[in-house]
Each structure stands twice: as C-alpha cells, then as structure tokens.
Design an enzyme around this catalytic site. Structure first.
Site, PDB file in Angstrom:
ATOM      1  N   ILE A  64       0.846  -1.189   0.000  1.00  0.00           N
ATOM      2  CA  ILE A  64       0.000   0.000   0.000  1.00  0.00           C
ATOM      3  C   ILE A  64       0.882   1.239   0.000  1.00  0.00           C
ATOM      4  CG2 ILE A  64      -1.905  -1.125   1.222  1.00  0.00           C
ATOM      5  CD1 ILE A  64      -1.132   0.531   3.702  1.00  0.00           C
ATOM      6  N   ASP A  66      -0.219   5.735  -0.814  1.00  0.00           N
ATOM      7  CA  ASP A  66      -0.998   6.917  -0.440  1.00  0.00           C
ATOM      8  C   ASP A  66      -2.408   6.619   0.088  1.00  0.00           C
ATOM      9  OD1 ASP A  66       1.180   7.652  -1.932  1.00  0.00           O
ATOM     10  OD2 ASP A  66       0.083   8.954  -3.297  1.00  0.00           O
TER      11      ASP A  66
END
Length: 398
Positions: A64, A66
């Site tokens: 992951i 932003d």
C-alpha cells in the site's frame, strides 16, 4: 518513502504510543523490525505476523501507499488507499477500500477502483472524494494511460443504498480532465477534494511541475463533469519540484487557509498558511511562508502523501499519511506486505494562527488495556526508567 523513522515530532508520537498502549490489539497490522537476539527462529523471522504493527491501518497483505479519498458518509468512515492486490511491491495500482465506525477497527470491502480501461493502462493513482449535492459521493482520481500521460477521472457508487459503498462505476465520459499541451503530461496528478465557490462552480486542484517549479493547477466546473482550467494556478513555487497530493482547506472556518503539498524531490509533506481570495481564486501565503525552504512540515518522521477530510460527525479535520518501511524489496516479498497508514490525527490552528497542531483521534483511547502508572520516580543522569508489565513490540512503528 523517506528513510528516517522517528526524528523530532515523530518521537512525540512514539513516546505517546509507548505509554498509551499496553497490549496487542489484533485489528490492523503492519511492520518489521530486526532483532539481534531472537528468542527462536520463528520470532526472529521477518515473515512472523507477531511483528506487524497492531495500531496502524494495513490490509492483511501486499503493498500500500498513499491514503486516498477518506470521507465520512452516512455514519461510516471510508478509507481508500493505493494498493497492489497481487504483490508486496509497487504495481497493478488500484484503490483498496476499508470501512470503520470508529477510525480504529477497519473492515476491508474489496477494491473500489481497478485498472480496467485504456486510460488506466498504467494504474489508478491517487485522488480524493467529494460529497455532491443530494448526498452523493464521487471519487476523482488520476490514471496513467499507455503513453504514460496522466489524466483525471471520476467514479460513482453503484448502489447508494449499500452502507459500505462496495462497488464503484466509471462513466463513459472519462477522462474528464486531460493535460493541455503546455502542461507536463507526466507530472499532472492527485486531484484534491472539490469545494463549491460562491459563484456555484466547483473547484479542484491538480498537482503539476514545470521545470523545477511545483504548482497547484486550478479547474472549475458547473457539474463535476466538464472542467475548465483557470488562467492562473492557485499557487506555485520555483525550485520546490513536483507538488504531489495537494490538499487545500479552511483551517478555522474563517479566512485562514491551508495549502499542503507533498514534495516529490524530498519525499516530505509541507504546508503553507495564508488567505484565499475567492474572487480571483488565488492563495496568498503568509509572509514567512513565501520561500518554500521555510515551509513547515506536518511531520519530521517517515510521513508522506497525506490527505485530510472533514469529519462532519464530530466537526473536526482528520489527517492521514503514508509511512513506508525500510525493508529491501526481497524482504517485502518474503514477509508479504509493505507500507502502513499512520495513526489518524486531528489537525487544527493554534491560537496565534501561525501553525497547525495535531493529535491522535480520541477513539484511540478505546485501545487502552492494562494501565501502568509510575509515581515519584527520579530520573537519573541517563533519564532511563524500566517500565515493567508492558509489551512494547507494537509501540515502535512511526
């Protein structure tokens, strides 16, 4: 993507979490640490889930980065995020989606947006969520096409009666904003949450770079579909490099505004305070913030690509940020995950109206378990005191 972990302000949060939490909460997890003297082969392995952080948001596996489009909608908090659904390295970038009622305990509800169209050939990148009239949310996001041109698109919930908004659809009129010939098409991304002007027009900002200068390009629209570029950017700078993930919001309900930018060259998040001329659509920074080298930072730790949203349920503005890890690519692949979202924080303007203040959301107090109290303890020269009865493995994340 910054490599340092806990200098300056982030030390405050590390100490806060050290004394604030006393036991593991198996809610959201992520992180790795190197152990000089592991108790066993299992506990010393980077692949052990024992060493994933327990208090920071992270999906069960994979990469992951932003935080995207956080919002409060019909009593539910939504957090979207840049996500690779297939591996623990950057790629196949989609929008992961999780929901919560307390900003602490999260449930994944699948992918909100995935690259399925030609204009998304190189992924669905960062963006924001806006609530339109009639209580209808819309996502505005960047994608990269086969020519690596960055364009802006919208997506709408497929079923507004679904409280979790699990499915999103893309209209045929995407892309809705494409870079003009005078813009750098490979540096044109990360649209902000929209705001409605007194003239009835919607406004959004898109990050851009010309030469070595960063700027926030302003667009206006009557319907959130057809957009017209303003003559001038809302704000710009020379020498600061690309402005990623811009954010713009009023800090106190008055005429003091915050313009935040993530500087791609340094991988640090900065902001300016100033006034907003709603007629000319210009942001005028306070005098001390004219030089980009003097812009204050949200955090001096590993903190980047941040995004805020206004929580109408409790009348507060909440800040999310991405903190990547210092592991090698091979380590990330071995352990199966990479990256976390920082603890959500409330941000507000200080009484002098000169800087932003922040603190973890109050809901985190629900994670308190066993309390450890120290009384009448004298600190020696070294200032170190052993705290017994406290597990601290999960207190070391940024």
């Amino acid at each position: 993507m910054a490599s340092s972990c806990l200098p300056s302000f982030a030390w405050i949060f590390a100490l806060f979490f050290f004394f604030f939490f006393s036991d593991r909460i198996d809610v959201v997890k992520a992180s790795r640490r190197i152990f000089k003297n592991p108790d066993s082969a299992e506990t010393g392995s980077i692949t052990s889930t024992k060493y994933r952080t327990a208090y920071h948001f992270q999906p069960p596996q994979h990469w992951i980065n932003d935080p995207n489009g956080p919002m409060y909608y019909n009593g539910i908090y939504h957090l979207f995020y840049q996500y690779n659904p297939y591996a623990a390295v950057w790629g196949n970038i989609s929008w992961g989606h999780s929901v919560s009622t307390d900003l602490v305990r999260w449930t994944g509800v699948g992918l909100a947006i995935a690259p399925t169209e030609p204009y998304e050939a190189n992924g669905c990148w960062s963006g924001s969520a806006t609530i339109l009239p009639g209580n209808k949310p819309v996502i505005l996001y960047t994608s990269s096409n086969a020519r690596k041109e960055q364009v802006q698109n919208v997506a709408y919930p497929k079923n507004l009666s679904d409280p979790f908004l699990r499915e999103w659809t893309k209209p045929d009129h995407n892309p809705i904003i494409e870079p003009a010939v005078d813009l750098n098409a490979s540096e044109f991304r990360d649209p902000t949450t929209g705001w409605l002007g007194e003239d009835g027009l919607w406004r959004v900002l898109v990050g851009n770079k010309i030469g070595a200068g960063g700027r926030a390009i302003l667009y206006r629209s009557k319907d959130f579909v057809h957009w017209v570029r303003a003559k001038d950017p809302l704000s710009y700078s020379s020498g600061s490099g690309m402005w990623e993930c811009p954010d713009f919001f009023p800090s106190d309900g008055g005429n003091k505004y915050v313009l935040k930018m993530s500087l791609d060259d340094t991988r640090t998040d900065h902001y300016m305070l100033g006034s907003y001329d709603k007629v000319k659509d210009l942001f005028v920074p306070d005098g001390e913030f004219v030089d980009y080298r003097r812009w204050p930072r949200y955090d001096y730790g590993n903190f980047y690509a941040s995004k805020t949203f206004f929580d109408e349920g409790k009348g507060r503005r909440i800040l999310w940020g991405w903190s990547n890890e210092s592991d090698s690519v091979s380590d990330d692949i071995a352990k199966g995950w990479a990256g976390i979202q920082t603890i959500p924080r409330v941000v507000w303007l200080d009484k002098r109206r000169r800087q932003l203040l922040q603190w973890p959301v109050e809901e985190l107090e629900s994670l308190r378990r066993k309390h450890v109290r120290l009384h009448d303890v004298e600190l020696g020269t070294g200032g170190l005191v052993e705290v017994k009865g406290l597990k601290v493995l999960q207190a070391s994340g940024c």
